[in-house]
Motif scaffolding. Structure first.
Motif, PDB file in Angstrom:
ATOM      1  N   ASP A  93      -4.385   7.236  -2.459  1.00  0.00           N
ATOM      2  CA  ASP A  93      -5.082   7.907  -3.565  1.00  0.00           C
ATOM      3  C   ASP A  93      -4.200   8.933  -4.277  1.00  0.00           C
ATOM      4  N   GLY A  94      -2.925   8.929  -3.980  1.00  0.00           N
ATOM      5  CA  GLY A  94      -2.018   9.860  -4.667  1.00  0.00           C
ATOM      6  C   GLY A  94      -1.856  11.179  -3.948  1.00  0.00           C
ATOM      7  N   GLY A  95      -2.530  11.343  -2.787  1.00  0.00           N
ATOM      8  CA  GLY A  95      -2.441  12.601  -2.036  1.00  0.00           C
ATOM      9  C   GLY A  95      -1.232  12.624  -1.115  1.00  0.00           C
ATOM     10  N   LEU A  96      -1.190  13.657  -0.259  1.00  0.00           N
ATOM     11  CA  LEU A  96      -0.072  13.775   0.676  1.00  0.00           C
ATOM     12  C   LEU A  96      -0.437  13.232   2.052  1.00  0.00           C
ATOM     13  N   TYR A 147       2.782  16.009  -6.465  1.00  0.00           N
ATOM     14  CA  TYR A 147       2.259  17.351  -6.719  1.00  0.00           C
ATOM     15  C   TYR A 147       2.018  17.548  -8.217  1.00  0.00           C
ATOM     16  N   LEU A 148       3.042  17.231  -9.011  1.00  0.00           N
ATOM     17  CA  LEU A 148       2.930  17.449 -10.457  1.00  0.00           C
ATOM     18  C   LEU A 148       1.862  16.544 -11.069  1.00  0.00           C
ATOM     19  N   THR A 149       1.828  15.299 -10.622  1.00  0.00           N
ATOM     20  CA  THR A 149       0.835  14.364 -11.158  1.00  0.00           C
ATOM     21  C   THR A 149      -0.579  14.867 -10.866  1.00  0.00           C
ATOM     22  N   PHE A 150      -0.778  15.341  -9.647  1.00  0.00           N
ATOM     23  CA  PHE A 150      -2.097  15.841  -9.251  1.00  0.00           C
ATOM     24  C   PHE A 150      -2.529  17.009 -10.141  1.00  0.00           C
ATOM     25  N   PHE A 151      -1.627  17.960 -10.344  1.00  0.00           N
ATOM     26  CA  PHE A 151      -2.041  19.131 -11.123  1.00  0.00           C
ATOM     27  C   PHE A 151      -2.107  18.829 -12.623  1.00  0.00           C
ATOM     28  N   TYR A 178      -8.291  22.566  -4.728  1.00  0.00           N
ATOM     29  CA  TYR A 178      -7.140  21.756  -5.164  1.00  0.00           C
ATOM     30  C   TYR A 178      -6.152  21.551  -4.014  1.00  0.00           C
ATOM     31  N   ALA A 179      -5.843  22.650  -3.315  1.00  0.00           N
ATOM     32  CA  ALA A 179      -4.846  22.561  -2.243  1.00  0.00           C
ATOM     33  C   ALA A 179      -5.326  21.575  -1.177  1.00  0.00           C
ATOM     34  N   TRP A 180      -6.573  21.727  -0.807  1.00  0.00           N
ATOM     35  CA  TRP A 180      -7.106  20.876   0.260  1.00  0.00           C
ATOM     36  C   TRP A 180      -7.141  19.410  -0.162  1.00  0.00           C
ATOM     37  N   GLU A 181      -7.566  19.188  -1.397  1.00  0.00           N
ATOM     38  CA  GLU A 181      -7.664  17.813  -1.873  1.00  0.00           C
ATOM     39  C   GLU A 181      -6.279  17.147  -1.894  1.00  0.00           C
ATOM     40  N   LEU A 182      -5.295  17.851  -2.430  1.00  0.00           N
ATOM     41  CA  LEU A 182      -3.967  17.248  -2.505  1.00  0.00           C
ATOM     42  C   LEU A 182      -3.402  16.982  -1.102  1.00  0.00           C
ATOM     43  N   LEU A 183      -3.567  17.956  -0.194  1.00  0.00           N
ATOM     44  CA  LEU A 183      -3.002  17.790   1.148  1.00  0.00           C
ATOM     45  C   LEU A 183      -3.669  16.658   1.916  1.00  0.00           C
ATOM     46  N   THR A 184      -5.004  16.551   1.792  1.00  0.00           N
ATOM     47  CA  THR A 184      -5.704  15.651   2.709  1.00  0.00           C
ATOM     48  C   THR A 184      -6.109  14.312   2.085  1.00  0.00           C
ATOM     49  N   SER A 185      -5.988  14.162   0.758  1.00  0.00           N
ATOM     50  CA  SER A 185      -6.358  12.823   0.283  1.00  0.00           C
ATOM     51  C   SER A 185      -5.262  11.841   0.668  1.00  0.00           C
ATOM     52  N   SER A 186      -5.666  10.591   0.752  1.00  0.00           N
ATOM     53  CA  SER A 186      -4.768   9.587   1.325  1.00  0.00           C
ATOM     54  C   SER A 186      -3.588   9.330   0.390  1.00  0.00           C
ATOM     55  N   THR A 240      11.468  13.380  -0.706  1.00  0.00           N
ATOM     56  CA  THR A 240      11.203  14.695  -1.298  1.00  0.00           C
ATOM     57  C   THR A 240      10.820  14.567  -2.772  1.00  0.00           C
ATOM     58  N   ALA A 241      11.569  13.746  -3.501  1.00  0.00           N
ATOM     59  CA  ALA A 241      11.304  13.603  -4.942  1.00  0.00           C
ATOM     60  C   ALA A 241       9.903  13.045  -5.177  1.00  0.00           C
ATOM     61  N   GLU A 242       9.455  12.176  -4.272  1.00  0.00           N
ATOM     62  CA  GLU A 242       8.126  11.606  -4.455  1.00  0.00           C
ATOM     63  C   GLU A 242       7.035  12.648  -4.198  1.00  0.00           C
ATOM     64  N   ILE A 243       7.263  13.498  -3.210  1.00  0.00           N
ATOM     65  CA  ILE A 243       6.276  14.554  -2.931  1.00  0.00           C
ATOM     66  C   ILE A 243       6.145  15.470  -4.150  1.00  0.00           C
ATOM     67  N   ALA A 244       7.289  15.829  -4.734  1.00  0.00           N
ATOM     68  CA  ALA A 244       7.273  16.682  -5.935  1.00  0.00           C
ATOM     69  C   ALA A 244       6.497  15.981  -7.048  1.00  0.00           C
ATOM     70  N   GLN A 245       6.750  14.692  -7.198  1.00  0.00           N
ATOM     71  CA  GLN A 245       6.086  13.932  -8.254  1.00  0.00           C
ATOM     72  C   GLN A 245       4.570  13.878  -8.034  1.00  0.00           C
TER      73      GLN A 245
END
Ligand code: ATP
Ligand code: MG
Ligand code: MG
Ligand code: MG
Length: 477
Positions: free
Chosen positions: A114-117, A10-14, A103-111, A3-8
């Motif tokens: 590549d820092g995505g989810l 997210y913040l890094t991406f934005f 932004y939402a799509w890029e974060l969700l679907t990038s590998s 969970t902490a990594e997902i939060a991280q």
């Protein structure tokens, strides 16, 4: 992915996309009309309305939230916690629909590399507001989503507003398809268990007036400044990424669930009602801990009342799992250890938090012990007089004067082969509610701690309908 990594991520991406990262606001909202912070947008309201200039046109954060109106769902759906964390990004007059969707799509679907989810776009569906051609076109033509993956829904699902004249706007939500094992085909419009909502993108563009109901209002103009407000459930993403069944099994919650299983000695995954209780315990312990850490203390009104209810439901759930000794020392310290990476204050403030939690459990266990003695006597009397039904007035007295929950009365009576006059009990409850409401109106109360429920209902109702919640309790527990 933790969970902490997902939060991280997210913040890094934005942050990379020029958002100012701000810390979570307290669960205790500044807004006097709200008991708690129920969404990431709550602390952003002054910026969204333009009352206070935003420190930066783009902001992102991880906001702690409490939603007591989801309490009935806890443990029964995969996705509702009373506490959860909302990942949010905002644009104040800066990017709008296209930016938010991209932004939402890029974060969700990038590998992941590549820092995505790393979500597979084959698993994602979206909804848009029924007249929002613009949003639909962005999903279809710019993102390239197949038209059959985009569903249009009406105001009840896809239009955001505050219930007050002022800003409103269509939204677009993103869903993850958990597969045919979880329900029927047909997309989020058909099944919200199989198609799990993960992210809501709100496009604040309209000025609305003439509010006549949740979906009855007039859109009378455009906002001078258009804003973006998004919210994604961190625990929902976490449990999907972790390949578990529900948010209570994700890494920040599961340790408490496991501890409760161990303490009770009962299995998980065999008896549905027990599973719900384990999940309620895991959820409520964490919510209580987080509320304590934001300064709330159990009491008979307002926020403290909600906290008290969460803690007492935990005790009741454990009892129904066969445990009637104190469990908070173990459960709360387990939750602290699971949450402290994200919230180090849980460790530094532990002495004060744990003292308050453990004292509340002891008080309630005493209440239960006292009530049990009185109930046993009443049941004996009933049997001696040849009756098979405990009078509603006895059940009410226990509830009203001793704070002894009705579901417990029902349970104990049943164990002894007796029933309870539920209709008479409900009638007395109804009278009491009316009285309490009148009382609450006529005086500000100073409450003694003897009774859990007496005098509370009026406060509860102003909060989130204390009675409904009690009803829920008898169903859930
Ligand atoms: P649902 O329809 O599943 O109840 P919602 O539409 O009420 O969700 P929003 O108000 O749109 O949720 O909140 C934004 C996001 O926050 C949701 O998309 C979801 O990911 C997350 N979320 C909302 N409520 C909860 C909850 N009780 N527990 C965990 N996550 C939640
Ligand atoms: Mg909801
Ligand atoms: Mg929804
Ligand atoms: Mg939503």
């Amino acid at each position: 992915m933790k969970t902490a990594e997902i939060a991280q991520r997210y913040l890094t991406f934005f942050e990379k996309n020029d958002h100012l990262i701000v810390p979570s606001a307290s669960l205790v909202s500044d807004d006097p009309t709200l008991l708690f912070t129920v969404a990431g947008m709550v602390p952003m309201i002054p910026y969204l309305t333009g009352v206070v200039p935003a420190p930066h046109p783009r902001i992102a954060d991880v906001q702690k939230c409490i939603r007591t109106n989801d309490i009935e769902e806890v443990g029964r759906t995969a996705r509702h916690g009373t506490f959860f964390q909302m990942l949010g990004n905002w644009s104040f007059g800066d990017y709008f629909k296209e930016g938010a969707i991209r932004y939402a799509w890029e974060l969700l679907t990038s590998s992941e590399a590549d820092g995505g989810l790393g979500f597979d776009e084959k698993d994602l569906w979206v909804t848009v507001y029924e007249t929002d051609d613009e949003a639909e076109a962005i999903w279809r033509d710019i993102i390239g989503l197949k038209p059959e993956r985009i569903q249009r829904l009406g105001r009840a699902d896809n239009y955001w507003n505050t219930g007050q004249p002022g800003p409103g706007g269509p939204d677009s939500e993103i869903f993850f398809d958990r597969g045919p094992a979880y329900g029927q085909d047909g997309g989020p419009a058909v099944d919200d268990n199989r198609f799990l909502e993960i992210w809501n993108l709100v496009f604040m563009q309209d000025f609305i007036e003439n509010i006549r109901g949740k979906t009855e209002f007039d859109i009378v103009g455009e906002l001078p400044q258009k804003n973006i407000d998004t919210g994604m459930g961190l625990e929902r993403v976490a449990f999907l990424k972790q390949g578990v069944e529900n948010m209570y099994e994700s890494d920040q919650v599961r340790p408490v669930l496991d501890r409760a299983i161990e303490i009770s000695g009962r299995p998980y995954g065999e008896v549905h009602e027990d599973d719900v209780r384990f999940r309620v315990v895991a959820d409520h312990v964490r919510s209580s801990l987080m509320l304590l850490s934001d300064g709330v203390r159990p009491s008979n009104e307002g926020r403290g009342y909600i906290l008290r209810r969460l803690m007492r439901r935990t005790v009741r759930s454990m009892r129904l799992l066969g445990v009637d000794v104190p469990t908070f020392p173990e459960l709360f310290s387990t939750s602290r250890d699971a949450m402290k990476i994200a919230y180090p204050v849980l460790e530094t403030d532990w002495t004060a938090l744990s003292t308050a939690a453990f004292a509340e459990e002891e008080t309630f266990l005493r209440t239960l012990a006292q009530g049990s003695t009185i109930l046993d006597l009443a049941l004996d009397e009933t049997k001696k007089s040849g009756q098979a039904t405990l009078a509603g007035s006895e059940a009410f007295l226990l509830h009203d004067t001793y704070g002894f929950p009705i579901d417990l009365t029902l349970e104990v009576a049943e164990e002894q082969g007796l029933s309870v006059d539920r209709a008479a009990f409900d009638a007395l409850m109804q009278e009491q509610r009316i009285r309490a409401k009148e009382d609450a109106r006529s005086r500000k109360r100073q409450l003694a701690d003897v009774s859990v429920y007496r005098d509370l209902r009026a406060e509860g109702e102003t909060v989130f309908s204390g009675y409904d919640e009690l009803e829920t309790e008898s169903r859930v527990l």
